[in-house]
Design an enzyme around this catalytic site. Sequence first.
Site, PDB file in Angstrom:
ATOM      1  N   SER A  96       0.817  -1.207   0.000  1.00  0.00           N
ATOM      2  CA  SER A  96       0.000   0.000   0.000  1.00  0.00           C
ATOM      3  C   SER A  96       0.853   1.260   0.000  1.00  0.00           C
ATOM      4  O   SER A  96       0.345   2.345  -0.253  1.00  0.00           O
ATOM      5  CB  SER A  96      -0.869   0.009   1.255  1.00  0.00           C
ATOM      6  OG  SER A  96      -0.028  -0.007   2.398  1.00  0.00           O
ATOM      7  N   TYR A 142      -4.225   0.654   3.577  1.00  0.00           N
ATOM      8  CA  TYR A 142      -5.113  -0.457   3.239  1.00  0.00           C
ATOM      9  C   TYR A 142      -5.808  -0.981   4.508  1.00  0.00           C
ATOM     10  O   TYR A 142      -6.875  -1.562   4.429  1.00  0.00           O
ATOM     11  CB  TYR A 142      -4.321  -1.618   2.632  1.00  0.00           C
ATOM     12  CG  TYR A 142      -3.982  -1.511   1.159  1.00  0.00           C
ATOM     13  CD1 TYR A 142      -4.279  -0.375   0.403  1.00  0.00           C
ATOM     14  CD2 TYR A 142      -3.353  -2.580   0.516  1.00  0.00           C
ATOM     15  CE1 TYR A 142      -3.949  -0.314  -0.949  1.00  0.00           C
ATOM     16  CE2 TYR A 142      -3.033  -2.531  -0.834  1.00  0.00           C
ATOM     17  CZ  TYR A 142      -3.324  -1.394  -1.560  1.00  0.00           C
ATOM     18  OH  TYR A 142      -2.998  -1.339  -2.885  1.00  0.00           O
ATOM     19  N   CYS A 184       2.756  -7.074   1.741  1.00  0.00           N
ATOM     20  CA  CYS A 184       1.750  -6.412   2.565  1.00  0.00           C
ATOM     21  C   CYS A 184       0.852  -7.476   3.186  1.00  0.00           C
ATOM     22  O   CYS A 184       0.233  -8.260   2.454  1.00  0.00           O
ATOM     23  CB  CYS A 184       0.935  -5.483   1.669  1.00  0.00           C
ATOM     24  SG  CYS A 184      -0.448  -4.679   2.496  1.00  0.00           S
ATOM     25  N   THR A 204      -1.912  -6.975   4.868  1.00  0.00           N
ATOM     26  CA  THR A 204      -3.326  -6.629   4.693  1.00  0.00           C
ATOM     27  C   THR A 204      -3.803  -7.006   3.291  1.00  0.00           C
ATOM     28  O   THR A 204      -4.912  -7.511   3.115  1.00  0.00           O
ATOM     29  CB  THR A 204      -3.513  -5.109   4.931  1.00  0.00           C
ATOM     30  OG1 THR A 204      -2.786  -4.737   6.100  1.00  0.00           O
ATOM     31  CG2 THR A 204      -4.969  -4.755   5.106  1.00  0.00           C
ATOM     32  N   CYS A 220       2.761  -6.133  10.109  1.00  0.00           N
ATOM     33  CA  CYS A 220       2.532  -5.171   9.026  1.00  0.00           C
ATOM     34  C   CYS A 220       3.912  -4.781   8.525  1.00  0.00           C
ATOM     35  O   CYS A 220       4.815  -4.535   9.333  1.00  0.00           O
ATOM     36  CB  CYS A 220       1.795  -3.948   9.560  1.00  0.00           C
ATOM     37  SG  CYS A 220       1.779  -2.526   8.435  1.00  0.00           S
ATOM     38  N   THR A 221       4.088  -4.734   7.210  1.00  0.00           N
ATOM     39  CA  THR A 221       5.438  -4.527   6.678  1.00  0.00           C
ATOM     40  C   THR A 221       5.979  -3.118   6.929  1.00  0.00           C
ATOM     41  O   THR A 221       7.170  -2.876   6.759  1.00  0.00           O
ATOM     42  CB  THR A 221       5.477  -4.841   5.174  1.00  0.00           C
ATOM     43  OG1 THR A 221       4.459  -4.086   4.504  1.00  0.00           O
ATOM     44  CG2 THR A 221       5.261  -6.313   4.920  1.00  0.00           C
ATOM     45  N   HIS A 222       5.103  -2.207   7.338  1.00  0.00           N
ATOM     46  CA  HIS A 222       5.608  -0.886   7.721  1.00  0.00           C
ATOM     47  C   HIS A 222       6.362  -0.927   9.063  1.00  0.00           C
ATOM     48  O   HIS A 222       7.243  -0.106   9.300  1.00  0.00           O
ATOM     49  CB  HIS A 222       4.442   0.108   7.868  1.00  0.00           C
ATOM     50  CG  HIS A 222       3.895   0.633   6.579  1.00  0.00           C
ATOM     51  ND1 HIS A 222       3.153  -0.125   5.716  1.00  0.00           N
ATOM     52  CD2 HIS A 222       3.985   1.874   6.004  1.00  0.00           C
ATOM     53  CE1 HIS A 222       2.787   0.615   4.674  1.00  0.00           C
ATOM     54  NE2 HIS A 222       3.289   1.827   4.822  1.00  0.00           N
TER      55      HIS A 222
HETATM   56  N1  DGL Z   1       2.052  -2.593   4.940  1.00  0.00           N
HETATM   57  C1  DGL Z   1       0.774  -3.161   5.049  1.00  0.00           C
HETATM   58  C2  DGL Z   1       0.738  -4.467   5.802  1.00  0.00           C
HETATM   59  O1  DGL Z   1       1.696  -5.199   5.810  1.00  0.00           O
HETATM   60  C3  DGL Z   1      -0.456  -2.344   5.229  1.00  0.00           C
HETATM   61  C4  DGL Z   1      -0.420  -0.984   5.732  1.00  0.00           C
HETATM   62  C5  DGL Z   1      -1.679  -0.221   5.433  1.00  0.00           C
HETATM   63  O2  DGL Z   1      -1.769   0.275   4.318  1.00  0.00           O
HETATM   64  O3  DGL Z   1      -2.564  -0.145   6.293  1.00  0.00           O
HETATM   65  O4  DGL Z   1      -0.263  -4.821   6.383  1.00  0.00           O
END
Ligand code: DGL
Length: 263
Positions: free
Chosen positions: A11, A42, A73, A75, A184-186
């Site tokens: 995302s 997302y 990601c 999500t 979450c990858t962030h």
């Molecule tokens: N980086 C995403 C994940 O691994 C989603 C972050 C988002 O857009 O909410 O879930």
Amino acid sequence: MREAPIGVFDSGVGGLSVLAEIQRLLPNESLLYVADCGHVPYGEKTPEFIRQRCSVMAGFFREQGAKALVLACNTATVAGVADLRRDFPDWPIVGMEPAVKPAAAATRSGVVGVLATTGTLQSAKFAALLDRFATDVRVITQPCPGLVELIESGDLHSAELRQLLQGYVEPLLASSCDTIILGCTHYPFLKPMLKSMIPADISLIDTGAAVARQLQRLLAERDLLAAGPNRSVRFWTSADPAYFKNILPLLGQSAGEVQNFDL
Ligand code: DGL
């Protein structure tokens, strides 16, 4: 075909944490990265919307001749990976899921915390993951609205971020968990701040490296690993390319070519 690129998408900037693991493990591969920053986060979108974005991304990477797809990601994976695998049965597709299995194996206290998006934690796929691997441990889940937006803005250090993160980590610390899953990858970009908030004996687990290994396995099985040193990475974003270009070095990527993605 071996020299064809690999498509990676998220995302936003979060998937760069996975991209870095792929670059480390598979230095010969050329990579295409799409950040759907025009639609981030997302985590607060409907599964239908995310499935539609997954399908747009897949179409784009197919046109670019990608030999494999990585949903960097969690999500997007819970919402969209099943449809993509159905639509492209012969295409190697690697998704991500919170590291419940390794965390359940590693915990000594029997309590595991999960930081992830609302979308991931509410999904049937996550519930199935818990049923499968976490029957013998207690799992405390914590959705983290707002974190992704701050990371997208290039903020990895502010007082506002610290306060928000502290509020999400406290319930986990109160539960005596010894393992925290970054679902979450962030969130791997928050490791330095997180480490400053938690006791040293709590481990943080994410799945970026495992995803890179799974990609390597799928490519090797099909004899698709790139042979020559043709390493390159090209970026697209559905928001402002100039902005994205500036944020890349903050997140460990040397600045590269960034194009507009307007699908
Ligand atoms: N980086 C995403 C994940 O691994 C989603 C972050 C988002 O857009 O909410 O879930």
